[in-house]
Design a protein around this motif. Structure first.
Motif, PDB file in Angstrom:
ATOM      1  N   ALA A  54       7.510 -19.127  -1.678  1.00 25.74           N
ATOM      2  CA  ALA A  54       8.556 -18.929  -0.676  1.00 25.74           C
ATOM      3  C   ALA A  54       9.236 -17.590  -0.831  1.00 25.74           C
ATOM      4  O   ALA A  54       9.839 -17.075   0.114  1.00 25.74           O
ATOM      5  CB  ALA A  54       9.587 -20.055  -0.768  1.00 25.74           C
ATOM      6  N   LEU A  55       9.152 -16.991  -2.030  1.00 24.55           N
ATOM      7  CA  LEU A  55       9.776 -15.697  -2.252  1.00 24.55           C
ATOM      8  C   LEU A  55       8.946 -14.550  -1.685  1.00 24.55           C
ATOM      9  O   LEU A  55       9.412 -13.419  -1.612  1.00 24.55           O
ATOM     10  CB  LEU A  55       9.971 -15.472  -3.758  1.00 24.55           C
ATOM     11  CG  LEU A  55      10.931 -16.445  -4.460  1.00 24.55           C
ATOM     12  CD1 LEU A  55      10.940 -16.169  -5.959  1.00 24.55           C
ATOM     13  CD2 LEU A  55      12.342 -16.353  -3.874  1.00 24.55           C
ATOM     14  N   ALA A  56       7.700 -14.839  -1.311  1.00 24.74           N
ATOM     15  CA  ALA A  56       6.845 -13.785  -0.771  1.00 24.74           C
ATOM     16  C   ALA A  56       7.385 -13.311   0.566  1.00 24.74           C
ATOM     17  O   ALA A  56       8.080 -14.027   1.274  1.00 24.74           O
ATOM     18  CB  ALA A  56       5.419 -14.310  -0.600  1.00 24.74           C
ATOM     19  N   ALA A  57       7.047 -12.073   0.917  1.00 26.20           N
ATOM     20  CA  ALA A  57       7.520 -11.512   2.180  1.00 26.20           C
ATOM     21  C   ALA A  57       7.000 -12.330   3.351  1.00 26.20           C
ATOM     22  O   ALA A  57       5.831 -12.710   3.383  1.00 26.20           O
ATOM     23  CB  ALA A  57       7.036 -10.068   2.306  1.00 26.20           C
ATOM     24  N   PRO A  58       7.857 -12.655   4.309  1.00 25.42           N
ATOM     25  CA  PRO A  58       7.412 -13.428   5.466  1.00 25.42           C
ATOM     26  C   PRO A  58       6.472 -12.596   6.326  1.00 25.42           C
ATOM     27  O   PRO A  58       6.480 -11.370   6.286  1.00 25.42           O
ATOM     28  CB  PRO A  58       8.715 -13.733   6.213  1.00 25.42           C
ATOM     29  CG  PRO A  58       9.636 -12.599   5.820  1.00 25.42           C
ATOM     30  CD  PRO A  58       9.280 -12.285   4.397  1.00 25.42           C
TER      31      PRO A  58
ATOM     32  N   GLY B 164       2.209   6.846   1.841  1.00 27.47           N
ATOM     33  CA  GLY B 164       2.074   5.908   0.740  1.00 27.47           C
ATOM     34  C   GLY B 164       2.928   6.321  -0.446  1.00 27.47           C
ATOM     35  O   GLY B 164       3.139   7.514  -0.680  1.00 27.47           O
ATOM     36  N   LYS B 165       3.384   5.341  -1.206  1.00 20.69           N
ATOM     37  CA  LYS B 165       4.241   5.653  -2.348  1.00 20.69           C
ATOM     38  C   LYS B 165       3.459   5.820  -3.643  1.00 20.69           C
ATOM     39  O   LYS B 165       3.874   6.544  -4.542  1.00 20.69           O
ATOM     40  CB  LYS B 165       5.294   4.562  -2.532  1.00 20.69           C
ATOM     41  CG  LYS B 165       4.711   3.176  -2.809  1.00 20.69           C
ATOM     42  CD  LYS B 165       5.810   2.121  -2.940  1.00 20.69           C
ATOM     43  CE  LYS B 165       5.210   0.727  -3.165  1.00 20.69           C
ATOM     44  NZ  LYS B 165       6.278  -0.297  -3.258  1.00 20.69           N
TER      45      LYS B 165
ATOM     46  N   GLY C 183       8.916  -1.889   7.405  1.00 18.32           N
ATOM     47  CA  GLY C 183       8.576  -2.813   6.333  1.00 18.32           C
ATOM     48  C   GLY C 183       8.533  -2.129   4.983  1.00 18.32           C
ATOM     49  O   GLY C 183       8.909  -0.950   4.841  1.00 18.32           O
ATOM     50  N   PRO C 184       8.053  -2.842   3.956  1.00 21.89           N
ATOM     51  CA  PRO C 184       7.925  -2.237   2.626  1.00 21.89           C
ATOM     52  C   PRO C 184       6.988  -1.030   2.687  1.00 21.89           C
ATOM     53  O   PRO C 184       5.973  -1.063   3.379  1.00 21.89           O
ATOM     54  CB  PRO C 184       7.311  -3.368   1.788  1.00 21.89           C
ATOM     55  CG  PRO C 184       7.592  -4.627   2.546  1.00 21.89           C
ATOM     56  CD  PRO C 184       7.599  -4.252   3.986  1.00 21.89           C
TER      57      PRO C 184
ATOM     58  N   LEU D 200      -5.373  -3.507   3.021  1.00 22.26           N
ATOM     59  CA  LEU D 200      -6.031  -2.252   2.662  1.00 22.26           C
ATOM     60  C   LEU D 200      -5.030  -1.257   2.074  1.00 22.26           C
ATOM     61  O   LEU D 200      -5.321  -0.557   1.107  1.00 22.26           O
ATOM     62  CB  LEU D 200      -6.690  -1.640   3.895  1.00 22.26           C
ATOM     63  CG  LEU D 200      -7.921  -2.354   4.454  1.00 22.26           C
ATOM     64  CD1 LEU D 200      -8.289  -1.755   5.806  1.00 22.26           C
ATOM     65  CD2 LEU D 200      -9.095  -2.246   3.492  1.00 22.26           C
ATOM     66  N   ALA D 201      -3.856  -1.186   2.686  1.00 19.25           N
ATOM     67  CA  ALA D 201      -2.863  -0.185   2.282  1.00 19.25           C
ATOM     68  C   ALA D 201      -2.237  -0.485   0.944  1.00 19.25           C
ATOM     69  O   ALA D 201      -1.835   0.443   0.221  1.00 19.25           O
ATOM     70  CB  ALA D 201      -1.783  -0.078   3.350  1.00 19.25           C
TER      71      ALA D 201
END
Length: 554
Positions: A26-30, A310-311, A363-364, A527-528
Motif C-alpha cells: 500500500a505504500l507503493a506509488a499509486p 534522469g537523476k 511524478g518522481p 524502462l526509465a
C-alpha cells in the motif's frame, strides 16, 4: 534480456511470494491518473481548421509546433532540441506540381487523356528538377517490381527500362498466394511503394506506375489520391535520382485492365504470372506522355523535443514519439472540404504524448532521461524520424527503447492491444505483461497485409537496431468484440482515413484512453527506472545492429 522490474511491480511480486505484507504494498506509488478532458482538448485544438491540417512548411506547422512546445514548457518538460530549444531543424526537399499536369496514354493506338486524382495520382517529382517532360515512353509490366536475391527472386530478368515506364502491382508476390517466400499476408518491405519507387530508380526507369487495388494496398483510392496529389517532401539527398524517378504515380485498376487488354493480356492472368519466380517482364502496347512544371526548394521543418532528465543515468534515454503532421490543405472532398484535419491521425498521438509528458514531469524523477519527440513529415515517408535517427539528439546506442503512438486510442474500450506488424522483441513482452495486469491480451496485427511495421515512426529506429514499437489499442471491443471492432475500423479506413472527414467529434467514446495511457506510462516508467536493455528476438533482422552497439552501454 530484461532483469529489472519497475519498483511497484517488483514489490507486488515480492508480496505474492510472501516476502511483503499488503500494508507494504500500500505504500507503493499509486498508478497515475490522466486528465482525459485535457487529452480531448489537445485533440480538438490540433485538429481544428485553424491548424489547416498541420502540413509541414505551412502556417499550420508554425501553430502546431508552437502549441506542442508551449504545452511541454507549461508542464515543466525541459527543452531537448537544437541550441537548448524545443525544436530540431529538419531540412527537407519540398516539391509541388505547378498548375494542372498534362497526362495521357496511348493505348492500342488510341490517345486517352488522364485526369489527376481520377484515373491517376501523380506525385510531384522528388528529384529536384523543375519540370517533367515524358514523350511516348513505352510501358512495361514488371510484376511486383521486386529484386530479392536472398529469396532467389528477380522480376526484371535483365530488361532494359531506360526511357520506359515501369508498371507494378502493389504488395508482395505471395499476397494472393504463390510460390514465393514473402511472408504470405504479412507484407515485407518489398511490398511497400517506397521500395518500388527506389527499385525503379535503380533500374533506370523514366517513371513508375503502381496499380492500385483496395485489398493489397489496404486502403481505397481516396487515400491514394489525397496522399499523392499534394505537396511532397523528401530528405535532402546528395543524389536524389538514385532514389527517385522523375515520375512516381498510382493508377486505377480499371485503367490497368485497359492497358493489359490492349496488349492481348488478361489482367488476372498477368497477376497470376507475377506470382511465380519464372515471371518475365511484359511489354505493353501503350505509351505515356507527361508534361508539368515542378517547384522544388529546400525548406526547414521541425521536430519538437522535450525531456524529463534522469537523476541516476541521464545519458540513457527512453523515447515516446508521435508525428504531429497531417496532409494539410488538398483536393476537396464531395462536400468541398479541403482541410485534412487528421484528428485520429495523429492529433490523438500528440495528445497522448503531451499527457504522458505532463505525468512524467509531475511524478518522481526517473533514473533515465525520458524524451518526448513530436516528429514532422511522417505522412511523406517517416522523414522527421529518419532525420532524427541520422542526427539523434540523444545517442541511439544508449536509447533504451522507443514507444511510438500513431492513433493510439481505441475506438471504444478494448479487451486486447496490439502493435504495428508482428515483430518479436522484449518491449512486446513488457507490454504483454502490463496488459495482463489490466486484463488485456495481446492480439497480433489484424492487418499484416497493410505493412504497418514499415509505415510508422518506430521503423527508422528499428532498422538502426533500437528496440521500437508502435502501440495499438486493439480491436476486440468490450461492447461487440472483434466483429464490431473490425466493422468500426473498416468504416474509419473507408470514410475518414487520409480524408477531410478525419475530424474531432465531441461524441467520441474515450473509454479506451485511460487504460491505453496507463499501459504506455507503466512500460515507459519500468524502462526509465530499471537497468535493463531490451533487445530484439535472436532471429530478428534488427538484432545484429543492436548487438553491435553493446559496447557503448554499461
Amino acid at each position: 534480456m530484461r532483469t529489472t522490474l519497475h519498483p511497484f511491480h517488483a514489490m507486488k511480486a515480492l508480496m505474492l511470494a510472501g516476502f511483503l505484507s499488503g500494508s507494504a504494498l500500500a505504500l507503493a506509488a499509486p498508478a497515475p491518473s490522466f486528465d482525459i478532458a485535457r487529452v480531448r482538448a489537445d485533440i480538438q485544438t490540433l485538429s481544428s481548421d485553424a491548424f489547416e491540417g498541420r502540413g509541414p512548411a505551412t502556417a499550420g506547422e508554425k501553430k502546431t509546433i508552437d502549441y506542442i512546445a508551449a504545452q511541454m514548457k507549461a508542464a515543466g518538460v525541459k527543452p531537448a532540441g537544437d541550441k537548448s530549444s524545443y525544436f530540431q531543424n529538419v531540412p527537407l526537399l519540398q516539391s509541388d506540381i505547378v498548375g494542372t499536369p498534362r497526362l495521357s496514354m496511348t493505348i492500342g493506338g488510341k490517345a486517352i487523356p488522364l485526369a489527376q486524382g481520377e484515373q491517376i495520382a501523380v506525385r510531384a517529382a522528388s528529384t529536384g528538377q523543375d519540370a517533367v517532360k515524358i514523350a511516348e515512353a513505352p510501358l512495361v509490366f514488371v510484376g511486383y517490381g521486386v529484386k530479392a536475391p536472398e529469396r532467389k527472386w528477380d522480376d526484371f530478368k535483365g530488361v532494359d527500362l531506360k526511357g520506359k515506364i515501369m508498371v507494378v502491382l502493389v504488395n508482395d508476390p505471395d499476397f494472393e498466394g504463390g510460390e514465393s517466400d514473402f511472408g504470405g499476408k504479412l507484407m515485407t518491405y518489398y511490398g511497400r511503394w517506397t521500395y518500388k519507387y527506389e527499385e525503379a530508380a535503380q533500374q533506370g526507369a523514366a517513371g513508375v506506375l503502381v496499380i492500385h487495388e483496395n485489398e493489397p494496398a489496404s486502403y481505397g483510392w481516396a487515400t491514394v489520391k489525397n496522399s499523392n496529389t499534394n505537396t511532397m517532401f523528401d530528405i535532402v539527398r546528395k543524389d536524389p535520382k538514385a532514389a527517385h524517378t522523375q515520375m512516381e504515380a498510382w493508377i486505377q485498376r480499371d485503367l490497368a485492365a485497359e492497358l493489359f487488354k490492349a496488349s492481348g493480356i488478361d489482367i488476372e492472368a498477368a497477376k497470376a504470372a507475377a506470382r511465380k519466380a519464372d515471371f518475365k517482364p511484359m511489354p505493353l502496347k501503350a505509351t505515356m506522355d507527361a508534361d508539368y512544371a515542378v517547384k522544388a526548394q529546400v525548406i526547414t521543418s521541425y521536430n519538437v523535443a522535450g525531456m524529463v532528465p534522469g537523476k541516476g543515468h541521464p545519458d540513457e534515454t527512453v523515447i515516446y514519439s508521435a508525428h504531429w503532421d497531417h496532409l494539410g490543405v488538398g483536393l476537396p472532398d464531395a462536400k468541398g472540404d479541403r482541410i485534412y484535419n487528421g484528428a485520429k491521425d495523429n492529433a490523438s498521438g500528440i495528445a497522448a504524448l503531451l499527457e504522458l509528458a505532463r505525468t512524467f514531469a509531475k511524478g518522481p524523477q526517473p533514473d533515465r532521461t525520458v524524451l518526448f519527440l513530436a516528429v514532422t513529415a511522417e505522412e511523406k515517408g517517416l522523414l522527421g524520424t529518419e532525420y532524427y535517427a541520422d542526427n539523434p539528439l540523444r545517442p541511439l546506442a544508449k536509447t533504451v527503447g522507443v514507444l511510438n503512438m500513431d492513433g493510439p486510442f481505441g475506438i471504444e474500450k478494448t479487451t486486447d492491444f496490439s502493435i504495428s506488424g508482428n515483430a518479436k522483441l522484449d518491449l512486446l513482452t513488457m507490454l504483454t505483461e502490463e496488459g495482463a495486469r489490466q486484463g488485456r491480451s495481446y492480439t497480433p496485427d489484424a492487418r499484416p497485409e497493410a505493412g504497418s511495421f514499415y509505415r510508422s515512426d518506430h521503423f527508422p529506429f528499428a532498422k538502426r537496431g533500437v528496440p521500437a514499437i508502435s502501440f495499438s489499442a486493439g480491436r476486440t471491443l468490450v461492447n461487440g468484440g472483434q466483429v464490431r471492432g473490425k466493422e468500426l475500423q473498416n468504416i474509419y479506413t473507408r470514410d475518414r482515413y487520409h480524408q477531410p472527414a478525419d475530424e474531432y467529434d465531441p461524441s467520441w467514446n474515450m473509454d479506451s484512453a485511460p487504460g491505453d495511457l496507463t499501459m504506455l506510462y507503466n512500460v515507459g516508467r519500468e524502462l526509465a527506472d530499471g537497468r535493463s536493455w531490451p533487445n530484439w528476438s535472436s532471429d530478428s533482422e534488427f538484432r545484429a545492429a543492436r548487438d553491435q552497439s553493446m559496447s557503448s552501454r554499461p
